[in-house]
Motif scaffolding. Structure first.
Motif, PDB file in Angstrom:
ATOM      1  N   TYR A   1      31.930 -27.474 -27.432  1.00 25.11           N
ATOM      2  CA  TYR A   1      31.688 -25.579 -27.334  1.00 25.11           C
ATOM      3  C   TYR A   1      32.370 -25.156 -27.590  1.00 25.11           C
ATOM      4  O   TYR A   1      32.348 -24.357 -28.385  1.00 25.11           O
ATOM      5  CB  TYR A   1      31.345 -25.456 -25.813  1.00 25.11           C
TER       6      TYR A   1
ATOM      7  N   SER B   1      27.166 -21.527 -27.748  1.00 24.63           N
ATOM      8  CA  SER B   1      26.723 -21.645 -26.490  1.00 24.63           C
ATOM      9  C   SER B   1      28.090 -22.276 -25.883  1.00 24.63           C
ATOM     10  O   SER B   1      29.266 -22.328 -26.731  1.00 24.63           O
ATOM     11  CB  SER B   1      25.546 -22.195 -26.454  1.00 24.63           C
ATOM     12  N   ASP B   2      28.395 -22.480 -24.624  1.00 22.22           N
ATOM     13  CA  ASP B   2      28.606 -22.640 -23.778  1.00 22.22           C
ATOM     14  C   ASP B   2      28.823 -23.604 -22.550  1.00 22.22           C
ATOM     15  O   ASP B   2      27.475 -23.614 -23.070  1.00 22.22           O
ATOM     16  CB  ASP B   2      30.292 -21.614 -23.426  1.00 22.22           C
ATOM     17  N   CYS B   3      29.115 -24.604 -21.871  1.00 18.46           N
ATOM     18  CA  CYS B   3      28.777 -25.583 -20.958  1.00 18.46           C
ATOM     19  C   CYS B   3      28.456 -24.588 -19.361  1.00 18.46           C
ATOM     20  O   CYS B   3      27.538 -25.788 -18.784  1.00 18.46           O
ATOM     21  CB  CYS B   3      30.452 -26.550 -20.625  1.00 18.46           C
TER      22      CYS B   3
END
Length: 370
Positions: free
Chosen positions: A342, A348-350
């Motif tokens: 990521y 985007s992120d986790c």
């Protein structure tokens, strides 16, 4: 998110948060141009394939007309990745914003103010604050051949133009990027800044945009080293009566997005609305030694939507709400950072949030904008 006409609903696990629609936009950063008369090596667009251009005058007029619908709007800040004064109608844009009743701030590299006619036009425009960028003066890279002395001359030229035009002198400030190669010279600048009429200074760390710049960063350091650095800088500027805004040099788990907290929107030269300067354009940056792709992100474009519709968009409203409360992933506090995919982009992120602000150096106060 399930929007109604007056609210945005955010879902967190088994909880639902209702965010009332607001019109609390307080500051607009206007990028009149993404072009520049200089070729600074640390520029975010140095290696970017993005098209450069100027904001069309009709778009600027439309923006300011729509902005009148936001009763809390206080400031219009002409800034961005380009040099605002290269726009052929830069001073007219400043004057228009002033006539609307807003306070105006300008960030410039100052080199074009050697033109007395432009300095006089800027004096007549009524800007309240002018920040002169000095970040590359002592960095040993080609591309910016503007010695500090020429910028001090530009400051004095602007002051003289204000006197000649019978206009108030704006608050003159300096914006300086600190690096390992210019730190000692920066400590010598305050006496010259004071003599040039500067009243305040914003200091920031460097965001490396190439591998070659990595050795120039001054962070992260221990808390003890941070205290030493901040004390030396604070005393050097305070001795000359200059207000100084300092960055952090040590990593902290505390996060504050200055753009979200100040209710700011960034309007690119092409009319796209971005949440901050970092996400306004696509480029590569190095975050604590890791190469990262910053993906340009906008929540809409004035070419096809109204400013009010973009500001009220559920995705944008929810994004601002989360950032004001630091409810987003934190890569720099995660032990999986070395093996995680990521952090390679801001896509985007986790947590599933997009765009990702999870390792933003601005929210750690390592990087500061004027």
């Amino acid at each position: 998110m399930n929007p109604s006409s007056n609210e945005t609903r955010l879902c967190f696990d088994d909880s639902v948060v209702s965010v009332p629609r607001d019109r609390r936009l307080r500051r607009i950063v206007v990028e009149l141009s993404s072009r520049c008369n200089l070729d600074c090596p640390m520029c975010f667009l140095k290696s970017s394939p993005e098209t450069r251009g100027d904001m069309e005058w009709e778009l600027a007029e439309n923006l300011f007309a729509q902005a009148e619908g936001f009763p809390h709007l206080e400031w219009v800040h002409f800034s961005g990745v380009g040099e605002p004064l290269v726009h052929p109608k830069s001073t007219e844009a400043i004057s228009l914003a002033r006539r609307k009743g807003w306070k105006v701030r300008l960030t410039t590299n100052g080199t074009l103010l050697a033109d007395g006619a432009l300095a006089r036009a800027l004096a007549r425009s009524g800007a309240a604050v002018v920040d002169f960028s000095l970040e590359a003066e002592a960095v040993n890279f080609p591309g910016r051949e503007s010695a500090a002395g020429s910028i001090f001359d530009a400051m004095r030229t602007l002051k003289g133009a204000c006197v000649d035009e019978g206009r108030p002198v704006p608050e003159i400030r300096a914006a300086i990027v600190l690096t390992a190669s210019n730190l000692e010279k920066v400590l010598e600048l305050p006496k010259f800044l004071g003599a040039a009429g500067v009243r305040g200074v914003t200091l920031s760390n460097l965001v490396p945009t190439s591998e070659a710049m990595r050795p120039l960063v001054l962070y992260p350091v221990s808390l003890e080293e941070e205290a030493r650095l901040q004390q030396a800088l604070f005393l050097a500027f305070q001795k000359e009566g200059l207000n100084v805004s300092l960055p952090r040099f040590a990593l902290s788990s505390e996060r504050h997005c200055a753009f979200a907290r100040s209710e700011t929107a960034v309007v690119r030269w092409d009319g796209r609305i971005s949440p901050c300067l970092r996400l306004a354009h696509g480029y590569d940056e190095w975050v604590l030694g890791r190469r990262k792709r910053v993906c340009a992100h906008s929540f809409g474009s004035l070419a096809s939507e109204g400013l009010d519709a973009i500001w009220d968009d559920p995705a944008y409203a929810g994004f601002r709400w989360r950032l004001r409360r630091a409810l987003y992933a934190s890569c720099l506090d995660c032990n999986l950072l070395p093996v995680c995919e990521y952090p390679k982009t801001t896509e985007s992120d986790c947590w599933g949030d997009s765009p990702a602000c999870s390792d933003c150096l601005w929210d750690r106060n390592l990087i500061r904008c004027p």
